[in-house]
Enzyme design. Sequence first.
Site, PDB file in Angstrom:
ATOM      1  N   LYS A 111       0.821  -1.220   0.000  1.00 41.38           N
ATOM      2  CA  LYS A 111       0.000   0.000   0.000  1.00 41.38           C
ATOM      3  C   LYS A 111       0.858   1.275   0.000  1.00 41.38           C
ATOM      4  O   LYS A 111       2.079   1.220   0.251  1.00 41.38           O
ATOM      5  CB  LYS A 111      -0.907  -0.027   1.239  1.00 41.38           C
ATOM      6  CG  LYS A 111      -1.976  -1.134   1.200  1.00 41.38           C
ATOM      7  CD  LYS A 111      -2.880  -1.035   2.434  1.00 41.38           C
ATOM      8  CE  LYS A 111      -3.939  -2.116   2.452  1.00 41.38           C
ATOM      9  NZ  LYS A 111      -4.834  -1.971   3.635  1.00 41.38           N
ATOM     10  N   TYR A 162     -12.884  -1.957  -3.097  1.00 40.36           N
ATOM     11  CA  TYR A 162     -13.277  -2.063  -1.685  1.00 40.36           C
ATOM     12  C   TYR A 162     -14.799  -1.965  -1.499  1.00 40.36           C
ATOM     13  O   TYR A 162     -15.251  -1.641  -0.399  1.00 40.36           O
ATOM     14  CB  TYR A 162     -12.580  -0.969  -0.874  1.00 40.36           C
ATOM     15  CG  TYR A 162     -11.202  -1.345  -0.336  1.00 40.36           C
ATOM     16  CD1 TYR A 162     -10.986  -2.552   0.344  1.00 40.36           C
ATOM     17  CD2 TYR A 162     -10.124  -0.479  -0.466  1.00 40.36           C
ATOM     18  CE1 TYR A 162      -9.732  -2.883   0.847  1.00 40.36           C
ATOM     19  CE2 TYR A 162      -8.864  -0.800   0.047  1.00 40.36           C
ATOM     20  CZ  TYR A 162      -8.685  -2.013   0.704  1.00 40.36           C
ATOM     21  OH  TYR A 162      -7.448  -2.346   1.220  1.00 40.36           O
ATOM     22  N   PHE A 207     -15.196   4.109   7.579  1.00 38.51           N
ATOM     23  CA  PHE A 207     -13.852   4.440   7.083  1.00 38.51           C
ATOM     24  C   PHE A 207     -13.721   4.279   5.564  1.00 38.51           C
ATOM     25  O   PHE A 207     -12.639   4.463   5.017  1.00 38.51           O
ATOM     26  CB  PHE A 207     -12.793   3.580   7.794  1.00 38.51           C
ATOM     27  CG  PHE A 207     -13.041   2.088   7.727  1.00 38.51           C
ATOM     28  CD1 PHE A 207     -12.700   1.356   6.599  1.00 38.51           C
ATOM     29  CD2 PHE A 207     -13.600   1.412   8.809  1.00 38.51           C
ATOM     30  CE1 PHE A 207     -12.917  -0.011   6.531  1.00 38.51           C
ATOM     31  CE2 PHE A 207     -13.821   0.033   8.750  1.00 38.51           C
ATOM     32  CZ  PHE A 207     -13.481  -0.673   7.606  1.00 38.51           C
ATOM     33  N   THR A 215      -5.202  -6.714  11.141  1.00 39.41           N
ATOM     34  CA  THR A 215      -5.517  -5.446  10.465  1.00 39.41           C
ATOM     35  C   THR A 215      -4.968  -4.260  11.242  1.00 39.41           C
ATOM     36  O   THR A 215      -4.376  -3.347  10.676  1.00 39.41           O
ATOM     37  CB  THR A 215      -7.047  -5.312  10.315  1.00 39.41           C
ATOM     38  OG1 THR A 215      -7.545  -6.485   9.681  1.00 39.41           O
ATOM     39  CG2 THR A 215      -7.421  -4.084   9.504  1.00 39.41           C
ATOM     40  N   ARG A 220       2.791  -6.409   9.167  1.00 35.34           N
ATOM     41  CA  ARG A 220       2.127  -5.240   9.757  1.00 35.34           C
ATOM     42  C   ARG A 220       2.740  -4.844  11.093  1.00 35.34           C
ATOM     43  O   ARG A 220       2.828  -3.660  11.415  1.00 35.34           O
ATOM     44  CB  ARG A 220       0.623  -5.506   9.874  1.00 35.34           C
ATOM     45  CG  ARG A 220      -0.091  -5.358   8.531  1.00 35.34           C
ATOM     46  CD  ARG A 220      -1.481  -5.895   8.548  1.00 35.34           C
ATOM     47  NE  ARG A 220      -2.282  -5.447   7.408  1.00 35.34           N
ATOM     48  CZ  ARG A 220      -3.478  -5.924   7.110  1.00 35.34           C
ATOM     49  NH1 ARG A 220      -4.016  -6.875   7.859  1.00 35.34           N
ATOM     50  NH2 ARG A 220      -4.142  -5.464   6.066  1.00 35.34           N
ATOM     51  N   ASN A 262      -1.803   0.400   6.899  1.00 30.63           N
ATOM     52  CA  ASN A 262      -1.263  -0.858   7.426  1.00 30.63           C
ATOM     53  C   ASN A 262      -0.449  -1.665   6.404  1.00 30.63           C
ATOM     54  O   ASN A 262      -0.337  -2.887   6.498  1.00 30.63           O
ATOM     55  CB  ASN A 262      -2.370  -1.686   8.081  1.00 30.63           C
ATOM     56  CG  ASN A 262      -3.481  -2.041   7.127  1.00 30.63           C
ATOM     57  OD1 ASN A 262      -3.383  -1.770   5.934  1.00 30.63           O
ATOM     58  ND2 ASN A 262      -4.535  -2.648   7.644  1.00 30.63           N
ATOM     59  N   HIS A 275      -2.182  -5.447   1.782  1.00 27.15           N
ATOM     60  CA  HIS A 275      -3.494  -6.087   1.649  1.00 27.15           C
ATOM     61  C   HIS A 275      -3.283  -7.539   1.245  1.00 27.15           C
ATOM     62  O   HIS A 275      -2.357  -7.839   0.487  1.00 27.15           O
ATOM     63  CB  HIS A 275      -4.323  -5.393   0.555  1.00 27.15           C
ATOM     64  CG  HIS A 275      -5.535  -6.188   0.128  1.00 27.15           C
ATOM     65  ND1 HIS A 275      -6.743  -6.074   0.767  1.00 27.15           N
ATOM     66  CD2 HIS A 275      -5.690  -7.145  -0.829  1.00 27.15           C
ATOM     67  CE1 HIS A 275      -7.607  -6.922   0.208  1.00 27.15           C
ATOM     68  NE2 HIS A 275      -6.992  -7.579  -0.757  1.00 27.15           N
ATOM     69  N   GLU A 318     -10.121 -10.549  -6.920  1.00 22.15           N
ATOM     70  CA  GLU A 318      -9.113  -9.493  -6.774  1.00 22.15           C
ATOM     71  C   GLU A 318      -7.957  -9.658  -7.764  1.00 22.15           C
ATOM     72  O   GLU A 318      -7.415  -8.676  -8.258  1.00 22.15           O
ATOM     73  CB  GLU A 318      -8.603  -9.472  -5.335  1.00 22.15           C
ATOM     74  CG  GLU A 318      -9.672  -8.979  -4.362  1.00 22.15           C
ATOM     75  CD  GLU A 318      -9.233  -9.041  -2.892  1.00 22.15           C
ATOM     76  OE1 GLU A 318     -10.029  -8.608  -2.038  1.00 22.15           O
ATOM     77  OE2 GLU A 318      -8.113  -9.513  -2.609  1.00 22.15           O
TER      78      GLU A 318
END
Length: 139
Positions: A10, A50, A58, A92, A103, A113, A116, A127
């Site tokens: 990310k 998402y 969020f 998470t 993480r 974080n 994914h 995905e």
Amino acid sequence: MIEWTLSIIKPDATRRNLTGEIDNIIESAGFRIIAQKRILISLEQAKKFYEIHASKPFYDDLCKFLSSEPVVVQVLEKENAIEEYRQLMGATNPTNAAEGTIRKRFAISVDQNSVHGSDAPETAAREISFFFSNVEIVG
Ligand code: DAT
Ligand code: MG
């Protein structure tokens, strides 16, 4: 069973030059990175990716974050890859992540974080095809 899972490095991680280090952790854990590319996701793409979280408070920030800076999307291959990569990523919220997980080591917060990973065979298939065509996955 040999499985494929989708991983995303990310924006918080690409920004800090952690792509190589995370790739190294992934490969050292026995995964093969069978496809990989650095891309900038549009806000529209992030919202679609998402969409399962659309009702969450969020959601907007999550989609903005994922589309804010480049990410590295990758397909990982291993025995039991989906569950094993969830283990390697850690919880998470990095506060709850186990020692030695990606993480725990790199995540800044629950929303930034670092990685994914797909959470089930159906989501992994969805995905992977969201980001990769068949000719981009060369094994
Ligand atoms: P995971 O990424 O571990 O599969 P998830 O699918 O529940 O977690 O959520 C997707 C992403 O949304 C997560 O990586 C970061 C963000 N997120 C989840 N819960 C959050 C929260 N309580 N506050 C802020 N962001 C959150
Ligand atoms: Mg998830």
